[in-house]
Design a protein around this motif. Structure first.
Motif, PDB file in Angstrom:
ATOM      1  N   GLY A 193     -10.395  14.856  38.120  1.00  0.00           N
ATOM      2  CA  GLY A 193     -11.054  15.376  37.174  1.00  0.00           C
ATOM      3  C   GLY A 193     -11.867  16.793  37.873  1.00  0.00           C
ATOM      4  N   PRO A 194     -12.759  17.371  36.459  1.00  0.00           N
ATOM      5  CA  PRO A 194     -13.195  18.521  36.718  1.00  0.00           C
ATOM      6  C   PRO A 194     -14.666  18.094  37.352  1.00  0.00           C
ATOM      7  CG  PRO A 194     -13.630  17.182  34.776  1.00  0.00           C
ATOM      8  CD  PRO A 194     -12.835  16.874  35.426  1.00  0.00           C
ATOM      9  N   ASP A 195     -15.367  17.045  37.249  1.00  0.00           N
ATOM     10  CA  ASP A 195     -16.896  17.066  38.321  1.00  0.00           C
ATOM     11  C   ASP A 195     -16.263  16.447  39.555  1.00  0.00           C
ATOM     12  OD1 ASP A 195     -15.557  14.476  37.560  1.00  0.00           O
ATOM     13  OD2 ASP A 195     -16.724  13.603  36.677  1.00  0.00           O
ATOM     14  N   GLY A 196     -15.495  16.639  40.056  1.00  0.00           N
ATOM     15  CA  GLY A 196     -14.922  15.820  41.625  1.00  0.00           C
ATOM     16  C   GLY A 196     -14.975  14.892  41.644  1.00  0.00           C
ATOM     17  N   THR A 197     -14.036  14.015  40.934  1.00  0.00           N
ATOM     18  CA  THR A 197     -13.928  12.836  40.891  1.00  0.00           C
ATOM     19  C   THR A 197     -11.620  12.800  41.418  1.00  0.00           C
ATOM     20  OG1 THR A 197     -13.439  12.147  38.742  1.00  0.00           O
ATOM     21  CG2 THR A 197     -15.846  11.886  39.700  1.00  0.00           C
ATOM     22  N   LEU A 198     -11.977  11.280  41.733  1.00  0.00           N
ATOM     23  CA  LEU A 198     -10.365  11.579  41.543  1.00  0.00           C
ATOM     24  C   LEU A 198     -10.057  10.429  40.728  1.00  0.00           C
ATOM     25  CD1 LEU A 198      -9.427  12.501  46.209  1.00  0.00           C
ATOM     26  CD2 LEU A 198      -9.015  13.811  43.268  1.00  0.00           C
ATOM     27  N   ILE A 199      -9.397  10.273  39.647  1.00  0.00           N
ATOM     28  CA  ILE A 199      -8.832   9.459  39.891  1.00  0.00           C
ATOM     29  C   ILE A 199      -7.892   8.067  39.272  1.00  0.00           C
ATOM     30  CG2 ILE A 199      -8.626   7.618  37.159  1.00  0.00           C
ATOM     31  CD1 ILE A 199     -10.171  10.119  35.811  1.00  0.00           C
ATOM     32  N   CYS A 200      -6.639   7.164  40.339  1.00  0.00           N
ATOM     33  CA  CYS A 200      -5.296   6.719  41.037  1.00  0.00           C
ATOM     34  C   CYS A 200      -5.703   5.780  39.854  1.00  0.00           C
ATOM     35  CB  CYS A 200      -5.651   6.381  41.811  1.00  0.00           C
ATOM     36  SG  CYS A 200      -4.642   4.980  42.661  1.00  0.00           S
ATOM     37  N   GLN A 201      -4.312   5.713  39.354  1.00  0.00           N
ATOM     38  CA  GLN A 201      -3.712   4.100  38.543  1.00  0.00           C
ATOM     39  C   GLN A 201      -2.902   3.810  38.823  1.00  0.00           C
ATOM     40  OE1 GLN A 201      -3.323   5.540  34.071  1.00  0.00           O
ATOM     41  NE2 GLN A 201      -4.144   7.509  34.821  1.00  0.00           N
ATOM     42  N   THR A 202      -2.761   2.264  39.074  1.00  0.00           N
ATOM     43  CA  THR A 202      -1.457   2.009  39.800  1.00  0.00           C
ATOM     44  C   THR A 202      -1.115   0.448  39.065  1.00  0.00           C
ATOM     45  OG1 THR A 202      -0.831   0.606  41.891  1.00  0.00           O
ATOM     46  CG2 THR A 202      -2.805   0.838  41.488  1.00  0.00           C
ATOM     47  N   GLY A 203       0.043  -0.374  38.773  1.00  0.00           N
ATOM     48  CA  GLY A 203       0.292  -1.249  38.458  1.00  0.00           C
ATOM     49  C   GLY A 203       1.649  -1.548  39.000  1.00  0.00           C
ATOM     50  N   ILE A 204       1.929  -3.474  37.864  1.00  0.00           N
ATOM     51  CA  ILE A 204       3.147  -3.849  37.893  1.00  0.00           C
ATOM     52  C   ILE A 204       3.250  -4.684  37.110  1.00  0.00           C
ATOM     53  CG2 ILE A 204       1.849  -6.231  39.095  1.00  0.00           C
ATOM     54  CD1 ILE A 204       4.992  -5.707  40.947  1.00  0.00           C
ATOM     55  N   ASP A 205       4.364  -4.504  36.457  1.00  0.00           N
ATOM     56  CA  ASP A 205       5.566  -4.439  35.342  1.00  0.00           C
ATOM     57  C   ASP A 205       6.318  -6.158  36.557  1.00  0.00           C
ATOM     58  OD1 ASP A 205       3.561  -3.531  33.595  1.00  0.00           O
ATOM     59  OD2 ASP A 205       5.028  -1.845  33.831  1.00  0.00           O
ATOM     60  N   MET A 206       6.234  -7.438  35.393  1.00  0.00           N
ATOM     61  CA  MET A 206       7.429  -8.647  35.468  1.00  0.00           C
ATOM     62  C   MET A 206       7.733  -9.234  34.770  1.00  0.00           C
ATOM     63  SD  MET A 206       4.939  -9.440  39.434  1.00  0.00           S
ATOM     64  CE  MET A 206       3.907  -9.688  38.079  1.00  0.00           C
ATOM     65  N   ILE A 207       8.803  -9.731  34.563  1.00  0.00           N
ATOM     66  CA  ILE A 207       9.453 -11.343  34.279  1.00  0.00           C
ATOM     67  C   ILE A 207       9.636 -11.886  35.244  1.00  0.00           C
ATOM     68  CG2 ILE A 207      11.478 -10.084  33.038  1.00  0.00           C
ATOM     69  CD1 ILE A 207      10.839 -11.568  30.511  1.00  0.00           C
ATOM     70  N   TYR A 208       9.574 -13.242  35.233  1.00  0.00           N
ATOM     71  CA  TYR A 208      10.623 -13.801  36.159  1.00  0.00           C
ATOM     72  C   TYR A 208      10.118 -15.364  36.157  1.00  0.00           C
ATOM     73  CZ  TYR A 208       5.942 -15.217  38.261  1.00  0.00           C
ATOM     74  OH  TYR A 208       4.749 -15.277  38.480  1.00  0.00           O
ATOM     75  N   PRO A 209      10.894 -16.326  36.709  1.00  0.00           N
ATOM     76  CA  PRO A 209      11.187 -17.350  36.140  1.00  0.00           C
ATOM     77  C   PRO A 209       9.579 -18.013  35.723  1.00  0.00           C
ATOM     78  CG  PRO A 209      13.153 -16.736  37.603  1.00  0.00           C
ATOM     79  CD  PRO A 209      11.918 -15.807  37.312  1.00  0.00           C
ATOM     80  N   SER A 210       9.465 -19.387  35.693  1.00  0.00           N
ATOM     81  CA  SER A 210       7.833 -19.737  35.398  1.00  0.00           C
ATOM     82  C   SER A 210       8.372 -21.053  36.275  1.00  0.00           C
ATOM     83  CB  SER A 210       7.554 -20.125  34.064  1.00  0.00           C
ATOM     84  OG  SER A 210       6.334 -20.523  34.762  1.00  0.00           O
ATOM     85  N   ASN A 260       7.184 -15.937  33.328  1.00  0.00           N
ATOM     86  CA  ASN A 260       6.880 -15.610  33.087  1.00  0.00           C
ATOM     87  C   ASN A 260       6.117 -13.896  32.725  1.00  0.00           C
ATOM     88  OD1 ASN A 260       5.435 -18.036  33.488  1.00  0.00           O
ATOM     89  ND2 ASN A 260       4.926 -17.700  35.907  1.00  0.00           N
ATOM     90  N   ARG A 261       6.339 -13.399  32.236  1.00  0.00           N
ATOM     91  CA  ARG A 261       5.722 -11.897  32.043  1.00  0.00           C
ATOM     92  C   ARG A 261       4.734 -11.584  31.428  1.00  0.00           C
ATOM     93  NH1 ARG A 261       7.878  -9.605  25.717  1.00  0.00           N
ATOM     94  NH2 ARG A 261       5.904 -11.097  25.567  1.00  0.00           N
ATOM     95  N   VAL A 262       4.506 -10.840  32.938  1.00  0.00           N
ATOM     96  CA  VAL A 262       2.557 -10.594  32.980  1.00  0.00           C
ATOM     97  C   VAL A 262       2.849  -8.947  33.821  1.00  0.00           C
ATOM     98  CG1 VAL A 262       1.355 -10.951  35.136  1.00  0.00           C
ATOM     99  CG2 VAL A 262       2.945 -12.970  34.342  1.00  0.00           C
ATOM    100  N   SER A 263       1.735  -8.160  33.178  1.00  0.00           N
ATOM    101  CA  SER A 263       1.543  -7.279  33.618  1.00  0.00           C
ATOM    102  C   SER A 263      -0.295  -6.935  34.451  1.00  0.00           C
ATOM    103  CB  SER A 263       1.356  -5.732  32.511  1.00  0.00           C
ATOM    104  OG  SER A 263       3.309  -5.981  32.250  1.00  0.00           O
ATOM    105  N   GLU A 264      -0.204  -6.507  35.531  1.00  0.00           N
ATOM    106  CA  GLU A 264      -1.355  -5.877  35.541  1.00  0.00           C
ATOM    107  C   GLU A 264      -1.525  -4.343  36.142  1.00  0.00           C
ATOM    108  OE1 GLU A 264      -3.589  -8.565  37.622  1.00  0.00           O
ATOM    109  OE2 GLU A 264      -2.088 -10.628  38.612  1.00  0.00           O
ATOM    110  N   HIS A 265      -2.887  -3.499  35.852  1.00  0.00           N
ATOM    111  CA  HIS A 265      -2.698  -2.231  35.305  1.00  0.00           C
ATOM    112  C   HIS A 265      -4.063  -2.336  36.130  1.00  0.00           C
ATOM    113  CE1 HIS A 265       1.063  -1.078  34.275  1.00  0.00           C
ATOM    114  NE2 HIS A 265       1.074  -2.174  33.667  1.00  0.00           N
ATOM    115  N   PHE A 266      -4.390  -1.352  37.342  1.00  0.00           N
ATOM    116  CA  PHE A 266      -5.701  -0.812  38.092  1.00  0.00           C
ATOM    117  C   PHE A 266      -6.239   0.172  37.538  1.00  0.00           C
ATOM    118  CE2 PHE A 266      -3.769  -4.258  39.787  1.00  0.00           C
ATOM    119  CZ  PHE A 266      -4.634  -5.308  39.686  1.00  0.00           C
ATOM    120  N   VAL A 267      -6.553   0.465  37.844  1.00  0.00           N
ATOM    121  CA  VAL A 267      -7.741   2.133  37.443  1.00  0.00           C
ATOM    122  C   VAL A 267      -8.879   2.358  38.359  1.00  0.00           C
ATOM    123  CG1 VAL A 267      -8.917   4.051  35.716  1.00  0.00           C
ATOM    124  CG2 VAL A 267      -6.935   2.267  35.378  1.00  0.00           C
ATOM    125  N   TYR A 268      -8.833   3.102  39.640  1.00  0.00           N
ATOM    126  CA  TYR A 268      -9.855   3.588  40.942  1.00  0.00           C
ATOM    127  C   TYR A 268     -10.435   4.594  40.337  1.00  0.00           C
ATOM    128  CZ  TYR A 268      -7.670  -0.404  43.604  1.00  0.00           C
ATOM    129  OH  TYR A 268      -7.109  -1.649  43.462  1.00  0.00           O
TER     130      TYR A 268
END
Length: 346
Positions: A190-207, A223-231
């Motif tokens: 970012g222009p203000d001295g920040t760093l932004i990290c995006q990470t996550g996972i997308d899955m489909i697997y037997p329930s 199960n169809r599951v997605s999880e995403h994170f922003v730091y």
């Protein structure tokens, strides 16, 4: 030794820096020293020079965000937000508040990787009163159901120079071996001295909740599951060799089948979570009712694991192991979304 590798001796020579955008309260028992600052000769060295294309920098920086690389410490992460119901032919609707926390301990392995050991617990709140829910009125089925918190102990994995394999959830998710890829995360400066990290996972697997055994709890055979994170972090904190934990704020989103305790069966639709998260100094900083509810379930939820054990399962697998199928009323069928509105005549 390369300039971007900081030893314990080098780090201890430097004066403590003021943490900027997200100042951290002082750690209990460490008066005068910022939480996450090097205080022990047992702290391993870690890379601090920002290099988005260096797997070791990504590895060490992620370990410092996700946990505290001082093995004598635990990191407390707190999250809060809302879970939304999504069905065809109607507006997305808020269902309940979401609030919980996790405690993680990080230990360095012989090859320089970090073993992250975590337990986490998440409760649900009434949207109007804010009270922690024990039962919830399901507007889709017009019935009161018993609420089951997320309670995962443990959820461990290794943070190395290579991207981790998808979690197996006790062997339910089977993935073919693939070439190892370097651990490079999605970073934006970012222009203000920040760093932004995006990470996550997308899955489909037997329930673990198959419909033949769990007709009311199971959303289907998969199960169809997605999880995403922003730091979001300050670059100065990432570069600070005295900080074994990098303070941050962030967001967590989760797309998941209907929660088993909602008793929706294979009704079309899903649940979307949207939460913010940040680090807290200790459990005393948690909302009192949240800490009390966790303690009432088991005092273990108020501390991080000290040893490595498993398996690492999600809340869906824990439900299958810990709960029993709900009775099926005569004539019951999964609720269906409303019909599509008729086309407007021109």
């Amino acid at each position: 030794m390369a300039n971007d590798q900081v030893t314990r001796r080098d780090g201890l020579k430097l004066a403590a820096a003021t943490v900027g955008m997200m100042a951290i309260p002082k750690a209990a028992g460490a008066a005068g020293i910022a939480a996450g600052a090097v205080t022990s000769a047992s702290v391993p060295s870690f890379v601090t020079k920002v290099d988005f294309k260096d797997p070791k920098w990504n590895r060490d920086t992620y370990a410092r965000m996700d946990g505290d690389v001082d093995p004598t410490r635990e990191k407390l992460g707190w999250l809060k937000g809302t879970a939304w119901g999504v069905r065809d032919n109607e507006k997305v609707r808020p269902l309940f508040g979401v609030e919980g926390f996790s405690l993680v301990r990080v230990k360095q392995l012989e090859d320089g990787s970090w073993r992250r050991m975590l337990r986490e617990i998440v409760f649900y709140r009434d949207l109007d009163t804010g009270e922690l829910l024990k039962t919830w009125h399901n507007p889709y089925t017009d019935e009161d159901v018993r609420v089951v918190p997320i309670a995962n102990d443990p959820f461990n994995y290794t943070i190395s120079d290579f991207l981790p394999e998808a979690p197996s959830y006790g062997g339910l998710q089977k993935t073919a071996p693939a070439p190892r890829k370097p651990f490079l995360l999605d970073w934006t400066e970012g222009p203000d001295g920040t760093l932004i990290c995006q990470t996550g996972i997308d899955m489909i697997y037997p329930s673990a909740l198959q419909p033949d055994k769990w007709p009311r709890e199971s959303a289907g055979p998969m199960n169809r599951v997605s999880e995403h994170f922003v730091y979001t972090v300050k670059r100065a904190d990432v570069e600070n060799p005295r900080l074994t934990h990098i303070p941050h704020v962030g967001s967590w989103s989760r797309v998941t089948p209907w929660l088993p305790w909602m008793l929706m069966g294979q009704a079309p639709g899903n649940v979307n979570y949207l939460c913010t998260f940040q680090t807290l100094p200790n459990v005393a900083a948690l909302p009192a009712d949240l800490a009390a509810a966790a303690r009432a379930m088991d005092p273990k939820w108020l501390s991080a694991p000290t040893t490595d054990y498993g398996p690492s399962l999600s809340s869906l697998e824990h439900y299958a192991h810990e709960q029993t199928p709900a009775p099926v009323p005569a004539g019951w069928s999964p609720p269906q979304p409303p019909a599509a509105p008729a086309p407007r005549k021109s």
